[in-house]
Enzyme design. Structure first.
Site, PDB file in Angstrom:
ATOM      1  N   HIS A   1      26.611 -91.668 -25.194  1.00  0.00           N
ATOM      2  CA  HIS A   1      27.410 -90.530 -24.734  1.00  0.00           C
ATOM      3  C   HIS A   1      28.856 -90.644 -25.220  1.00  0.00           C
ATOM      4  O   HIS A   1      29.368 -91.737 -25.473  1.00  0.00           O
ATOM      5  CB  HIS A   1      27.350 -90.369 -23.208  1.00  0.00           C
TER       6      HIS A   1
ATOM      7  N   ASP B   1      37.830 -86.291 -19.457  1.00  0.00           N
ATOM      8  CA  ASP B   1      36.887 -85.968 -18.394  1.00  0.00           C
ATOM      9  C   ASP B   1      37.459 -86.367 -17.039  1.00  0.00           C
ATOM     10  O   ASP B   1      38.542 -86.960 -16.953  1.00  0.00           O
ATOM     11  CB  ASP B   1      35.536 -86.659 -18.628  1.00  0.00           C
TER      12      ASP B   1
ATOM     13  N   GLU C   1      26.056 -86.473 -21.905  1.00  0.00           N
ATOM     14  CA  GLU C   1      24.905 -87.356 -21.884  1.00  0.00           C
ATOM     15  C   GLU C   1      23.879 -86.914 -22.937  1.00  0.00           C
ATOM     16  O   GLU C   1      23.979 -85.807 -23.499  1.00  0.00           O
ATOM     17  CB  GLU C   1      24.279 -87.338 -20.493  1.00  0.00           C
TER      18      GLU C   1
ATOM     19  N   ASN D   1      24.382 -95.438 -23.933  1.00  0.00           N
ATOM     20  CA  ASN D   1      23.322 -94.474 -24.248  1.00  0.00           C
ATOM     21  C   ASN D   1      23.765 -93.448 -25.283  1.00  0.00           C
ATOM     22  O   ASN D   1      23.103 -92.437 -25.497  1.00  0.00           O
ATOM     23  CB  ASN D   1      22.832 -93.768 -22.977  1.00  0.00           C
TER      24      ASN D   1
END
Length: 257
Positions: free
Chosen positions: A143, A75, A148, A141
């Site tokens: 990801h 990314d 996400e 979380n």
């Protein structure tokens, strides 16, 4: 390093041992005829790259492998200047490409210009023969990459908005929290699952709930990392604090994860 018998491919290790093991898996890819590495960034993987650089320095076959290798970043942030040291291109150049001698033109990073068609990145990966080993972290979380919660499991490389939780977690890398970008371009979950092997690192108690949800909960886009269970070859390297919630379930009598 201890393999938990009934939790396939979850390996307990401290950070140093896990980093060495992950580096060995990347090194194994380097000695294949057409090595293609998938590279993550972040605190979980820095030691992996140091270990790999030391292995390459000590091995002629690995140095020859680097001469053939292509590498694809997972990314990249949007909105940072090209010369900003916080870009993932700069980070990977500094932490891995320069130490192992990988030329700049073979370090591929998703284009941070959101006007460029991100799907071209997937085509570049395919043209290189597909990623052999993809290194991953897992967010608190759940990801993976910057996918996400709610990201589709068939998603491809695209521009995404970062959640407040992810921005808070990444603020430690920036001088001030408000400097953390709000958007990024990331390999999609479908892109990630196209790699032949996935190597996931998880360290610290802050990752415990996310790792347990990924490995033991429903396979659901609400926990992007749960998609890892759809892949046939995943190695999870976690320290005991990160694996604690999984181990609690195991010790409570869960027969198989």
């Amino acid at each position: 390093m201890t393999l938990i018998d009934r939790l396939p491919r979850l390996m307990l290790a401290d950070r140093a041992d896990a980093s060495r093991q992950a580096a060995e898996l990347l090194a194994h890819e380097l000695i294949t005829p057409h090595p293609v590495l998938g590279l993550a960034t972040g605190s979980s993987v820095e030691a992996v790259y140091r270990e790999l650089a030391a292995m390459v320095a000590d091995s002629e076959p690995l140095r020859t492998g680097v001469d053939r290798a292509e590498a694809f970043a997972l990314d990249e942030y949007l909105g940072l200047p090209d010369d900003d040291p916080h870009t993932y291109r700069a980070t990977l150049r500094r932490q891995l490409a320069e130490p192992i001698g990988l030329p700049e033109e073979r370090l591929h990073v998703p284009d941070p210009d959101s006007t460029v068609e991100p799907a071209g990145y997937d085509r570049a990966i395919a043209a290189a023969g597909g990623i052999g080993v993809q290194l991953l972290g897992i967010g608190a979380n759940g990801h993976i990459g910057f996918n996400e919660p709610g990201a589709a499991f068939d998603s491809r490389t695209r521009v995404v908005d970062l959640t407040d939780r992810t921005r808070r977690d990444n603020a430690r890398f920036f001088a001030r929290p408000e400097l953390v970008p709000t958007r990024a371009v990331t390999q999609g979950i479908g892109t990630i699952l196209g790699a032949r092997r996935l190597v996931v690192l998880a360290f610290g108690a802050a990752k415990a709930d996310a790792l347990a949800a990924a490995l033991t909960g429903p396979i659901d886009p609400a926990v992007p990392a749960s998609a890892l269970r759809l892949h046939p070859d995943v190695v999870v390297l976690a320290d005991r604090p990160a694996a604690s919630a999984v181990l609690d379930l195991f010790e409570a009598g869960l027969d198989r994860l």
